[in-house]
Design a protein around this motif. Structure first.
Motif: not given
Length: 257
Positions: A242-243, A246, A250
């Motif tokens: 998930q990191k 994300d 961005k």
């Protein structure tokens, strides 16, 4: 004396041959991908979102590998011919099911139709698009459009690049182009087109899942896929996956502003 020299020359040759064989067997397996911004690419941060996901999964599983970037057609054929261990990111299609074994899916992207900003037809079901022309770059999987073509709802137009599809929408040479939104908006910017000239229709055309694939004839294919699957589950469980998503979203969203 000549017999002794011949013996040692032969022995040396055998030793070098065995050494080369051992080295070949211990070389890390090659994993191939290509340039498909913003998901994969040598010039992207950490190789792009999908590359970082795949590499993180392989490292989590302590699986040795060597990543190489090749033209898509060549990488695909090398994977079929077992010249490399694996390739990614590929979708599951009928043709590929006959050739490859698939990992667990490591990414999913919803595909929608991009259209010109002036497009005013109501689209709620497939038949609402009857008589229009859809763009699909040469070499891309036909499956997402197959139902429209089989039912003779859409006419297919196939240029060589996705840039040509967006340019075709701008000039109204074509009406529709089905692609995931992240890649679509990135391609529009790359082609130096005005994003305000385009919009995305709401219905999902297809949910695309992406996999690592190995040839069905590769003797170490099952073991490699098992390692990758172990790794992808591990990075999902510990939050790494998930990191990565994300972080790259961005970056991508920043590019689109």
């Amino acid at each position: 004396m000549k017999l002794i020299q011949s013996f040692f020359i032969t022995l040396a040759g055998l030793m070098m041959s065995n050494f080369s064989t051992v080295m070949a067997e211990t070389d890390p397996p090659i994993v191939v991908t290509g340039d498909w911004a913003p998901f994969t690419g040598q010039d992207l941060p950490n190789g792009g979102m999908m590359v970082e996901i795949v590499e993180s999964a392989l490292k989590a599983a302590k699986q040795l590998y060597k990543l190489e970037y090749l033209p898509w057609k060549r990488g695909y054929q090398y994977t079929i011919d077992t010249k490399v261990m694996a390739g990614f990111p590929w979708m599951r299609t009928e043709d590929r099911i006959a050739l490859f074994k698939f990992s667990l899916p490591f990414y999913q992207a919803n595909e929608r139709f991009f259209v010109h900003k002036s497009f005013d037809r109501v689209y709620e079901k497939d038949e609402d698009l009857k008589g229009l022309t859809v763009c699909l770059p040469m070499g891309w999987a036909v499956e997402p459009m197959k139902r429209f073509i089989d039912k003779k709802i859409l006419t297919l137009y196939q240029p060589h690049t996705d840039d040509a599809c967006f340019k075709g929408i701008k000039t109204k040479r074509v009406d529709l182009y089905s692609i995931n939104e992240v890649t679509g908006w990135h391609s529009i910017k790359k082609a130096k087109l005005d994003p305000n000239e385009f919009k995305v229709l709401k219905p999902v055309v297809r949910e695309n899942k992406y996999y690592i694939v190995v040839s069905k004839t590769h003797p170490q294919g099952d073991q490699f896929l098992a390692s990758f699957n172990k790794g992808i589950n591990a990075i999902k469980e510990d939050g790494t996956y998930q990191k990565i998503l994300d972080k790259h979203m961005k970056i991508i969203q920043g590019e689109q502003k």
